[in-house]
Design a protein around this motif. Structure first.
Motif, short mmCIF file in Angstrom:
data_model
loop_
_atom_site.label_atom_id
_atom_site.label_comp_id
_atom_site.label_asym_id
_atom_site.label_seq_id
_atom_site.Cartn_x
_atom_site.Cartn_y
_atom_site.Cartn_z
N PRO A 166 -3.67 -3.50 -10.82
CA PRO A 166 -3.19 -2.37 -10.01
C PRO A 166 -1.98 -1.69 -10.65
N LEU A 167 -1.98 -0.39 -10.63
CA LEU A 167 -0.86 0.38 -11.17
C LEU A 167 0.42 0.16 -10.38
N ARG A 168 0.33 -0.29 -9.15
CA ARG A 168 1.55 -0.48 -8.34
C ARG A 168 2.52 -1.46 -9.01
N HIS A 169 2.00 -2.36 -9.83
CA HIS A 169 2.88 -3.31 -10.52
C HIS A 169 3.75 -2.62 -11.58
N PHE A 170 3.36 -1.43 -12.01
CA PHE A 170 4.12 -0.69 -13.03
C PHE A 170 5.13 0.27 -12.42
N ARG A 171 5.16 0.39 -11.10
CA ARG A 171 6.03 1.36 -10.43
C ARG A 171 7.48 1.28 -10.91
N PRO A 172 8.06 0.09 -11.08
CA PRO A 172 9.47 0.04 -11.53
C PRO A 172 9.70 0.63 -12.92
N TYR A 173 8.64 0.76 -13.70
CA TYR A 173 8.78 1.23 -15.07
C TYR A 173 8.39 2.70 -15.25
N MET A 174 7.90 3.34 -14.19
CA MET A 174 7.51 4.74 -14.28
C MET A 174 8.75 5.63 -14.25
N GLN A 175 8.72 6.62 -15.11
CA GLN A 175 9.81 7.60 -15.18
C GLN A 175 9.23 8.98 -14.95
N HIS A 176 10.09 9.94 -14.84
CA HIS A 176 9.66 11.31 -14.57
C HIS A 176 8.66 11.80 -15.62
N GLU A 177 8.85 11.42 -16.86
CA GLU A 177 7.98 11.90 -17.94
C GLU A 177 6.75 11.03 -18.17
N LYS A 222 -4.15 -15.33 -10.32
CA LYS A 222 -3.43 -14.38 -9.46
C LYS A 222 -2.18 -13.86 -10.17
N PHE A 223 -1.81 -12.62 -9.83
CA PHE A 223 -0.64 -11.98 -10.42
C PHE A 223 0.62 -12.82 -10.17
N GLU A 224 1.38 -13.03 -11.23
CA GLU A 224 2.67 -13.72 -11.13
C GLU A 224 3.81 -12.76 -11.46
N GLN A 225 3.70 -12.13 -12.65
CA GLN A 225 4.83 -11.32 -13.14
C GLN A 225 4.36 -10.31 -14.17
N LEU A 226 5.01 -9.15 -14.16
CA LEU A 226 4.81 -8.14 -15.18
C LEU A 226 6.17 -7.82 -15.75
N GLN A 227 6.29 -7.91 -17.05
CA GLN A 227 7.59 -7.72 -17.69
C GLN A 227 7.44 -6.72 -18.85
N ALA A 232 -1.07 11.23 -10.59
CA ALA A 232 -2.34 10.88 -9.96
C ALA A 232 -2.23 9.55 -9.22
N PHE A 233 -1.45 8.62 -9.75
CA PHE A 233 -1.22 7.36 -9.06
C PHE A 233 -0.47 7.60 -7.76
N TYR A 234 0.61 8.37 -7.81
CA TYR A 234 1.39 8.62 -6.60
C TYR A 234 0.62 9.43 -5.56
N GLN A 235 -0.34 10.20 -6.01
CA GLN A 235 -1.18 10.97 -5.08
C GLN A 235 -2.34 10.14 -4.54
N GLY A 236 -2.50 8.92 -5.04
CA GLY A 236 -3.56 8.05 -4.57
C GLY A 236 -4.91 8.27 -5.21
N ARG A 237 -4.96 9.09 -6.26
CA ARG A 237 -6.24 9.37 -6.92
C ARG A 237 -6.66 8.26 -7.87
N ILE A 238 -5.71 7.51 -8.41
CA ILE A 238 -6.04 6.33 -9.22
C ILE A 238 -5.19 5.16 -8.73
N THR A 239 -5.77 3.98 -8.76
CA THR A 239 -5.06 2.81 -8.26
C THR A 239 -4.94 1.70 -9.29
N ASP A 240 -5.85 1.66 -10.25
CA ASP A 240 -5.87 0.59 -11.24
C ASP A 240 -5.81 1.14 -12.65
N VAL A 241 -5.46 0.26 -13.56
CA VAL A 241 -5.46 0.61 -14.98
C VAL A 241 -6.18 -0.52 -15.72
N VAL A 242 -6.92 -0.15 -16.75
CA VAL A 242 -7.57 -1.13 -17.62
C VAL A 242 -6.83 -1.10 -18.95
#
Length: 73
Positions: free
Chosen positions: A39-50, A65-70, A17-27
């Motif tokens: 924004p979910l875009r910050h989690f993109r490096p950690y997303m896997q197929h499953e 402001k956003f600095e880093q997500l680890q 749903a994120f990649y399809q643009g239906r959701i953009t943020d996570v709480v």
């Protein structure tokens, strides 16, 4: 710099749903009890197929402001 630690679990359908643009943020609920929306875009490096699963640390600048997500596990 404020830091927030939190777990996050997204299944395959939620990531799609994120990649399809239906959701953009996570709480998320940080370990200190605060609610954080980012924004979910910050989690993109950690997303896997499953999906996405892990424990994260979000670091913000002093002005909020956003600095880093680890991923820490």
């Amino acid at each position: 710099m404020p830091q927030y630690r939190f777990p996050l679990l997204l299944d395959k359908a939620q990531c799609l749903a994120f990649y399809q643009g239906r959701i953009t943020d996570v709480v998320v609920y940080a370990s200190n009890g605060q609610t954080v929306q980012l924004p979910l875009r910050h989690f993109r490096p950690y997303m896997q197929h499953e999906g996405l699963q892990g424990y994260f640390v979000l670091t913000l600048s002093d002005d909020g402001k956003f600095e880093q997500l680890q991923k820490i596990n």
